[in-house]
Design a protein around this motif. Sequence first.
Motif, PDB file in Angstrom:
ATOM      1  N   ILE A  36       4.003 -76.327  27.927  1.00 51.17           N
ATOM      2  CA  ILE A  36       3.347 -75.328  28.767  1.00 51.17           C
ATOM      3  C   ILE A  36       4.266 -74.130  29.006  1.00 51.17           C
ATOM      4  CG2 ILE A  36       2.398 -74.908  31.058  1.00 51.17           C
ATOM      5  CD1 ILE A  36       0.589 -76.616  29.376  1.00 51.17           C
ATOM      6  N   ALA A  37       5.535 -74.383  29.314  1.00 46.34           N
ATOM      7  CA  ALA A  37       6.458 -73.289  29.634  1.00 46.34           C
ATOM      8  C   ALA A  37       6.644 -72.316  28.469  1.00 46.34           C
ATOM      9  CB  ALA A  37       7.798 -73.843  30.105  1.00 46.34           C
ATOM     10  N   PRO A  38       6.921 -72.791  27.248  1.00 39.31           N
ATOM     11  CA  PRO A  38       7.078 -71.839  26.145  1.00 39.31           C
ATOM     12  C   PRO A  38       5.792 -71.053  25.848  1.00 39.31           C
ATOM     13  CG  PRO A  38       7.996 -73.949  25.512  1.00 39.31           C
ATOM     14  CD  PRO A  38       7.298 -74.145  26.822  1.00 39.31           C
ATOM     15  N   MET A  39       4.662 -71.710  25.980  1.00 41.56           N
ATOM     16  CA  MET A  39       3.401 -71.006  25.745  1.00 41.56           C
ATOM     17  C   MET A  39       3.166 -69.960  26.829  1.00 41.56           C
ATOM     18  SD  MET A  39       0.903 -73.989  24.166  1.00 41.56           S
ATOM     19  CE  MET A  39      -0.239 -73.768  25.433  1.00 41.56           C
ATOM     20  N   GLY A  40       3.479 -70.292  28.068  1.00 39.69           N
ATOM     21  CA  GLY A  40       3.317 -69.338  29.164  1.00 39.69           C
ATOM     22  C   GLY A  40       4.255 -68.150  29.033  1.00 39.69           C
ATOM     23  N   VAL A  41       5.500 -68.420  28.694  1.00 35.74           N
ATOM     24  CA  VAL A  41       6.471 -67.339  28.508  1.00 35.74           C
ATOM     25  C   VAL A  41       6.058 -66.462  27.330  1.00 35.74           C
ATOM     26  CG1 VAL A  41       8.862 -66.832  27.852  1.00 35.74           C
ATOM     27  CG2 VAL A  41       8.386 -68.564  29.584  1.00 35.74           C
ATOM     28  N   GLY A  42       5.640 -67.091  26.242  1.00 34.12           N
ATOM     29  CA  GLY A  42       5.189 -66.329  25.080  1.00 34.12           C
ATOM     30  C   GLY A  42       3.994 -65.456  25.410  1.00 34.12           C
ATOM     31  N   ALA A  43       3.043 -66.004  26.164  1.00 33.43           N
ATOM     32  CA  ALA A  43       1.860 -65.233  26.549  1.00 33.43           C
ATOM     33  C   ALA A  43       2.247 -64.056  27.443  1.00 33.43           C
ATOM     34  CB  ALA A  43       0.854 -66.128  27.256  1.00 33.43           C
ATOM     35  N   LEU A  44       3.198 -64.264  28.344  1.00 33.95           N
ATOM     36  CA  LEU A  44       3.642 -63.161  29.215  1.00 33.95           C
ATOM     37  C   LEU A  44       4.376 -62.081  28.423  1.00 33.95           C
ATOM     38  CD1 LEU A  44       4.815 -65.058  32.415  1.00 33.95           C
ATOM     39  CD2 LEU A  44       2.791 -63.615  32.133  1.00 33.95           C
ATOM     40  N   VAL A  45       5.170 -62.495  27.449  1.00 27.84           N
ATOM     41  CA  VAL A  45       5.873 -61.518  26.605  1.00 27.84           C
ATOM     42  C   VAL A  45       4.867 -60.700  25.800  1.00 27.84           C
ATOM     43  CG1 VAL A  45       7.399 -61.281  24.597  1.00 27.84           C
ATOM     44  CG2 VAL A  45       8.044 -62.785  26.490  1.00 27.84           C
ATOM     45  N   VAL A  46       3.880 -61.379  25.215  1.00 25.65           N
ATOM     46  CA  VAL A  46       2.848 -60.673  24.448  1.00 25.65           C
ATOM     47  C   VAL A  46       2.042 -59.768  25.361  1.00 25.65           C
ATOM     48  CG1 VAL A  46       0.737 -60.988  23.101  1.00 25.65           C
ATOM     49  CG2 VAL A  46       2.729 -62.403  22.622  1.00 25.65           C
ATOM     50  N   LEU A  47       1.722 -60.236  26.560  1.00 23.94           N
ATOM     51  CA  LEU A  47       0.986 -59.413  27.530  1.00 23.94           C
ATOM     52  C   LEU A  47       1.742 -58.132  27.845  1.00 23.94           C
ATOM     53  CD1 LEU A  47      -1.359 -59.229  29.754  1.00 23.94           C
ATOM     54  CD2 LEU A  47       0.373 -60.149  31.280  1.00 23.94           C
ATOM     55  N   GLY A  48       3.016 -58.253  28.169  1.00 25.70           N
ATOM     56  CA  GLY A  48       3.820 -57.081  28.500  1.00 25.70           C
ATOM     57  C   GLY A  48       3.998 -56.135  27.324  1.00 25.70           C
ATOM     58  N   THR A  49       4.264 -56.683  26.156  1.00 25.07           N
ATOM     59  CA  THR A  49       4.470 -55.858  24.971  1.00 25.07           C
ATOM     60  C   THR A  49       3.195 -55.132  24.580  1.00 25.07           C
ATOM     61  OG1 THR A  49       6.145 -57.414  24.195  1.00 25.07           O
ATOM     62  CG2 THR A  49       5.242 -55.886  22.572  1.00 25.07           C
ATOM     63  N   THR A  50       2.083 -55.843  24.561  1.00 30.10           N
ATOM     64  CA  THR A  50       0.814 -55.230  24.181  1.00 30.10           C
ATOM     65  C   THR A  50       0.388 -54.175  25.192  1.00 30.10           C
ATOM     66  OG1 THR A  50       0.187 -57.343  23.173  1.00 30.10           O
ATOM     67  CG2 THR A  50      -1.556 -55.732  23.501  1.00 30.10           C
ATOM     68  N   THR A  51       0.575 -54.456  26.466  1.00 25.97           N
ATOM     69  CA  THR A  51       0.222 -53.483  27.495  1.00 25.97           C
ATOM     70  C   THR A  51       1.051 -52.215  27.349  1.00 25.97           C
ATOM     71  OG1 THR A  51      -0.410 -55.240  29.027  1.00 25.97           O
ATOM     72  CG2 THR A  51       0.069 -53.086  29.981  1.00 25.97           C
ATOM     73  N   ALA A  52       2.348 -52.366  27.181  1.00 26.53           N
ATOM     74  CA  ALA A  52       3.218 -51.196  27.038  1.00 26.53           C
ATOM     75  C   ALA A  52       2.895 -50.420  25.765  1.00 26.53           C
ATOM     76  CB  ALA A  52       4.681 -51.637  27.029  1.00 26.53           C
ATOM     77  N   LEU A  53       2.663 -51.128  24.688  1.00 27.86           N
ATOM     78  CA  LEU A  53       2.341 -50.462  23.429  1.00 27.86           C
ATOM     79  C   LEU A  53       1.006 -49.734  23.509  1.00 27.86           C
ATOM     80  CD1 LEU A  53       3.455 -50.089  20.579  1.00 27.86           C
ATOM     81  CD2 LEU A  53       2.125 -52.080  19.895  1.00 27.86           C
ATOM     82  N   ALA A  54       0.014 -50.366  24.103  1.00 24.99           N
ATOM     83  CA  ALA A  54      -1.296 -49.725  24.241  1.00 24.99           C
ATOM     84  C   ALA A  54      -1.198 -48.480  25.124  1.00 24.99           C
ATOM     85  CB  ALA A  54      -2.305 -50.703  24.826  1.00 24.99           C
ATOM     86  N   HIS A  55      -0.411 -48.558  26.178  1.00 21.75           N
ATOM     87  CA  HIS A  55      -0.259 -47.416  27.085  1.00 21.75           C
ATOM     88  C   HIS A  55       0.487 -46.266  26.399  1.00 21.75           C
ATOM     89  CE1 HIS A  55      -0.439 -45.649  31.062  1.00 21.75           C
ATOM     90  NE2 HIS A  55       0.822 -45.272  30.923  1.00 21.75           N
ATOM     91  N   THR A  56       1.443 -46.600  25.550  1.00 18.78           N
ATOM     92  CA  THR A  56       2.245 -45.594  24.869  1.00 18.78           C
ATOM     93  C   THR A  56       1.486 -44.938  23.715  1.00 18.78           C
ATOM     94  OG1 THR A  56       4.224 -46.849  25.411  1.00 18.78           O
ATOM     95  CG2 THR A  56       4.429 -45.207  23.676  1.00 18.78           C
ATOM     96  N   VAL A  57       0.732 -45.725  22.963  1.00 20.26           N
ATOM     97  CA  VAL A  57       0.091 -45.242  21.739  1.00 20.26           C
ATOM     98  C   VAL A  57      -1.254 -44.574  22.012  1.00 20.26           C
ATOM     99  CG1 VAL A  57      -0.846 -46.023  19.523  1.00 20.26           C
ATOM    100  CG2 VAL A  57       1.315 -46.904  20.332  1.00 20.26           C
ATOM    101  N   ARG A  58      -1.881 -44.859  23.122  1.00 23.35           N
ATOM    102  CA  ARG A  58      -3.228 -44.357  23.400  1.00 23.35           C
ATOM    103  C   ARG A  58      -3.369 -42.842  23.276  1.00 23.35           C
ATOM    104  NH1 ARG A  58      -6.689 -42.556  27.336  1.00 23.35           N
ATOM    105  NH2 ARG A  58      -8.789 -43.408  27.226  1.00 23.35           N
ATOM    106  N   PRO A  59      -2.468 -42.029  23.839  1.00 22.39           N
ATOM    107  CA  PRO A  59      -2.644 -40.582  23.695  1.00 22.39           C
ATOM    108  C   PRO A  59      -2.644 -40.120  22.240  1.00 22.39           C
ATOM    109  CG  PRO A  59      -1.023 -41.051  25.389  1.00 22.39           C
ATOM    110  CD  PRO A  59      -1.346 -42.346  24.713  1.00 22.39           C
ATOM    111  N   ARG A  60      -1.839 -40.741  21.434  1.00 21.75           N
ATOM    112  CA  ARG A  60      -1.792 -40.370  20.021  1.00 21.75           C
ATOM    113  C   ARG A  60      -3.095 -40.739  19.314  1.00 21.75           C
ATOM    114  NH1 ARG A  60       3.351 -40.407  16.845  1.00 21.75           N
ATOM    115  NH2 ARG A  60       2.717 -39.082  15.168  1.00 21.75           N
ATOM    116  N   LEU A  61      -3.654 -41.898  19.640  1.00 23.02           N
ATOM    117  CA  LEU A  61      -4.916 -42.304  19.030  1.00 23.02           C
ATOM    118  C   LEU A  61      -6.058 -41.389  19.451  1.00 23.02           C
ATOM    119  CD1 LEU A  61      -4.682 -46.182  19.339  1.00 23.02           C
ATOM    120  CD2 LEU A  61      -4.361 -44.805  17.300  1.00 23.02           C
TER     121      LEU A  61
END
Length: 67
Positions: A36-61
Motif C-alpha cells: 500500500i505504501a509504495p503505491m500511495g507514494v507513487g500515486a502522490l508523486v504522479v499526482l504532483g508531477t502531472t498537476t505541475a506539468l499540466a499547469h506549466t504546459v497549458r498556456p503553450r497548448l
Amino acid sequence: MDPRVKSSLLWGLVGAMAFLVLAQGYHLVADEFLGIAPMGVGALVVLGTTTALAHTVRPRLVQNERS
C-alpha cells in the motif's frame, strides 16, 4: 477556484488513477503485491508531477490551438 488550477488538479487526478490502474494490472499479471505504501507514494508523486506539468504546459497548448 481558478479554472486553470482546477483543470490542472483534475489532470493530476487522472494521472494518479492511471498509475493505480497500472499498479493493479501489475499485481494481477505478475502476482506480486507492491504494498500500500509504495503505491500511495507513487500515486502522490504522479499526482504532483502531472498537476505541475499540466499547469506549466497549458498556456503553450492554448497558444498552439489558436494558431
